[in-house]
Design a protein around this motif. Structure first.
Motif, PDB file in Angstrom:
ATOM      1  N   GLY A 195      -1.266   0.670   2.131  1.00  0.00           N
ATOM      2  CA  GLY A 195      -1.265   2.015   1.559  1.00  0.00           C
ATOM      3  C   GLY A 195       0.041   2.331   0.851  1.00  0.00           C
ATOM      4  N   ARG A 196       1.172   1.928   1.433  1.00  0.00           N
ATOM      5  CA  ARG A 196       2.472   2.161   0.775  1.00  0.00           C
ATOM      6  C   ARG A 196       2.574   1.380  -0.523  1.00  0.00           C
ATOM      7  N   ALA A 197       2.114   0.127  -0.511  1.00  0.00           N
ATOM      8  CA  ALA A 197       2.139  -0.668  -1.745  1.00  0.00           C
ATOM      9  C   ALA A 197       1.259  -0.036  -2.815  1.00  0.00           C
ATOM     10  N   TRP A 198       0.099   0.507  -2.396  1.00  0.00           N
ATOM     11  CA  TRP A 198      -0.788   1.180  -3.356  1.00  0.00           C
ATOM     12  C   TRP A 198      -0.079   2.373  -4.001  1.00  0.00           C
ATOM     13  N   LEU A 199       0.640   3.172  -3.205  1.00  0.00           N
ATOM     14  CA  LEU A 199       1.366   4.329  -3.757  1.00  0.00           C
ATOM     15  C   LEU A 199       2.460   3.884  -4.718  1.00  0.00           C
TER      16      LEU A 199
END
Length: 678
Positions: A195-199
């Protein structure tokens, strides 16, 4: 450093995922307003310009604690009015969720503002080590985690904001590249890291606001992942999406390789937002004053928002009080109605008891009457049964004698007709064979005559061609003779004076004439011979024509024979059909004989039970009563109830369809179906 969950209760958190660490601070550990005042007084002695900031912070915390206390007291009073501990907890959790939403929204505003200011000072290009950018992602992560539902699986409980972000791939096909690149990163092992990489990737593409707007617009899909009071499900989510549009002016250069996104601690650092005046340069007092004023304005705006939220809470409390009063009125009306219904129920019970007593008396009277009627019925039935048995025995004997005589007559007649039909069939087959041989002979003779006719036609064509050639030669010779005569005449006229020479020429001409005459004679003879041959060919052609006429007559005879053959074939088919029908009639008569034999066996084997012998139904074994009457099966003679003997069938011993039990009904139907199929 402050808690990232903004005062969330620890009971609502099921447990962090592997690699995810959050500071969970108990409410008792948060300092109260008195402690904050003492701390500010001690710090005011050592710090100069930080005193106004601390006073503003003290006011903000005081308003926050007052608003929280009023909201909790209102919720507690409302729940006490509704008399339920669960309602108190639910109202308190709703108020707490609302406070968390508002706080997270203000923190997002502040983090975006600080990020934009720092980016403008650095030239709008940011990297992963930039502290305001890291804090922005932490705040955004807390916003996305607010109100997340816990998903249980066989491994354990799971609570991750990457699930809602995966929906963007379905709703917006442009985001499929981000999702695939995040899944292909080998360093990411948890859903939080993905999720952090997606953001990070969405911010680098400058489409973070667009993707989150797509999520907020489809709240029916988000309801699977978030609670109804979550930030993404309320109006604060749309406000945050609007704030994120301003980040499209930034250029973020973030490297995902080598970053340990799975084990990062998501804690909000408030030190970035509360600016310390001591860090400023001593020579720039006007800048310090402006910073203090900005902080003052921020705290005042924060206070204004908190007062608005308190007003909203008050209006909600008023609405809840109104609904509570309405519910109390409805409850009183319902209690009155219940009392009236109980009175009606008591009256109905009394009426029911009276009716039951009357029905019991009437049932006893009817039982006595039915006993008397049953005794009389049994006596009359015995006499009727005896008379019926005598008549039935006489009918059986008469029918047996009649059936045997009729069957013998039918069998003799059918055997005679079968013998006659077989003889006729043999005769028809012999006639068919003869006609077939005749047709074959006629076809062979026709083929031979057709071949002779074709040969004669070829010869006639050859003779006609030769006749044409002879006629052409005759015409040529006549033309030559006419030319010679004309020449002789001319020569006689011209050479009358030249006699000697002409005589010699005349002699030659006579010789030529003689030769020509000889040729003429020979040609005439040839012509006569050709005429004779022609006459002979004409005679042969007339003979062939006569033979052709005979062949046409034979063809007509053949057609007539074929028509006769078709008629005979029809007669043969009809006779075969008649034979088949006769065979069917014979098989049916045999089956009838077998049925009669079976009926006789059944009549000999089965006995007609008396009414006294049966007290229960033979099939369902239920006891007979006034409502459940006795019925005899006309096939087996046993006694059944009406439900087990409701079928009717035509039996050989009865002129009309009679009552039959279920087992006999199925057995007789199987026999009928087997006889029809055979």
């Amino acid at each position: 450093m402050a808690d990232g969950d903004d005062g969330c209760r620890p009971e609502q958190e099921p447990g962090p995922e592997p690699g995810e660490e959050f500071e969970i601070v108990d409410r008792s550990q948060v300092p109260g307003p008195g402690e904050l005042r003492r701390a500010t007084k001690s710090r005011a002695a050592t710090e100069g310009w930080s005193a106004p900031i601390l006073t503003l912070a003290r006011r903000a915390t005081g308003t926050l604690s007052a608003s929280c206390g009023s909201a909790l007291r209102a919720a507690a009073s409302l729940s006490g009015a509704e008399s339920g501990a669960d309602d108190v907890v639910r109202a308190a959790s709703k108020g707490q969720m609302m406070e968390e939403r508002v706080n997270l929204m203000h923190m997002m505003k502040l983090s975006i503002k600080v990020l934009l200011q720092s980016a403008l000072s650095l030239g709008r290009s940011l990297d992963a080590d930039h502290a305001p950018l890291q804090q922005f992602f932490v705040v955004l992560e807390h916003c996305l985690k607010h109100g997340l539902r816990v998903k249980k699986s066989f491994i354990g409980q799971n609570k991750s904001f990457f699930g809602p972000l995966e929906l963007v791939e379905k709703l917006c096909p442009e985001a499929s590249d981000i999702a695939t690149s995040v899944r292909n990163l080998p360093e990411l092992k948890t859903a939080v890291g993905r999720g952090r990489a997606w953001l990070y990737l969405a911010l680098m593409q400058k489409k973070l606001a667009d993707y989150l707007k797509v999520l907020v617009d489809n709240k029916n899909l988000l309801s699977e992942f978030y609670e109804p009071e979550a930030l993404m499900m309320e109006e604060e989510g749309t406000v945050i999406v609007g704030l994120l549009v301003g980040l499209n002016v930034l250029d973020a250069n973030l490297c995902l390789k080598g970053e340990d996104l799975d084990s990062q601690v998501g804690v909000i650092d408030f030190s970035l937002y509360i600016k310390d005046v001591q860090d400023l340069d001593g020579g720039k007092e006007h800048e310090r004053i402006t910073d203090v004023l900005d902080q003052k304005n921020y705290v005042e705006e924060l206070n204004r928002h908190l007062s608005c939220t308190v007003g909203d809470l008050q209006t909600k409390i008023d609405g809840l009080e109104k609904t509570n009063s309405k519910l109390q009125e409805e409850l009183s009306a319902a209690t009155d109605r219940i009392c009236s219904l109980q009175e009606e129920q008591q009256q109905l019970r009394e009426q029911n008891e009276l009716i039951r007593e009357k029905s019991e008396k009437s049932v006893e009277i009817t039982k006595q009457d039915t006993k008397i009627e049953l005794e009389t019925y049994k006596q009359t039935r015995q006499g009727l049964d005896e008379m019926y048995n005598d008549v039935w025995k006489q009918l059986k004997e008469e029918r047996k004698a009649r059936l045997v005589s009729l069957l013998e007559k039918d069998t003799h007649e059918k055997q005679d007709t079968l013998v006659a039909l077989r003889q006729q069939l043999e005769e028809v087959k012999a006639i068919n064979l003869q006609m077939f041989h005749k047709v074959q002979n006629a076809e062979s003779s026709l083929q031979q005559k057709n071949e002779v006719i074709t040969s004669f036609e070829e010869k006639a064509n050859q003779v006609m061609s030769s006749m044409k050639q002879v006629e052409e030669r005759l015409q040529h010779s006549e033309r030559a003779r006419q030319g010679a005569e004309e020449r002789s005449r001319k020569l006689q006229q011209e050479l009358s004076g030249r006699s000697s020479a002409l005589q010699q020429q005349l002699a030659q001409l006579h010789e030529q004439c003689a030769s020509l005459e000889k040729e003429l004679k020979s040609e005439k003879e040839q012509r006569q011979a050709l005429q004779r041959e022609l006459q002979h060919e004409k005679d042969t052609s007339s003979l062939l024509r006569a033979e052709l006429q005979q062949v046409e007559g034979l063809k007509k005879e053949l057609r007539e024979l074929q028509d006769e053959k078709a008629e005979l074939q029809k007669i043969c088919d009809e006779q075969e059909q008649a034979l088949q029908e006769m065979g069917l009639h014979l098989s049916q008569s045999k089956l009838k004989m077998e049925d009669i034999k079976e009926v006789n066996k059944a009549l000999k084997g089965h006995t007609w039970l008396k009414d006294d012998e049966a007290t229960h139904c033979k099939q369902c074994e239920k006891e007979f009563s006034i409502s459940r009457r006795k019925h005899h099966c006309r096939n087996c003679g046993h006694i059944f109830c009406n439900a087990c003997s409701s079928n009717e069938l035509a039996l050989p011993s009865y002129p009309r369809p009679v009552r039959v039990c279920d087992s006999c009904h199925t057995l007789l139907l199987q026999r009928c179906s087997s006889s029809t199929s055979s």
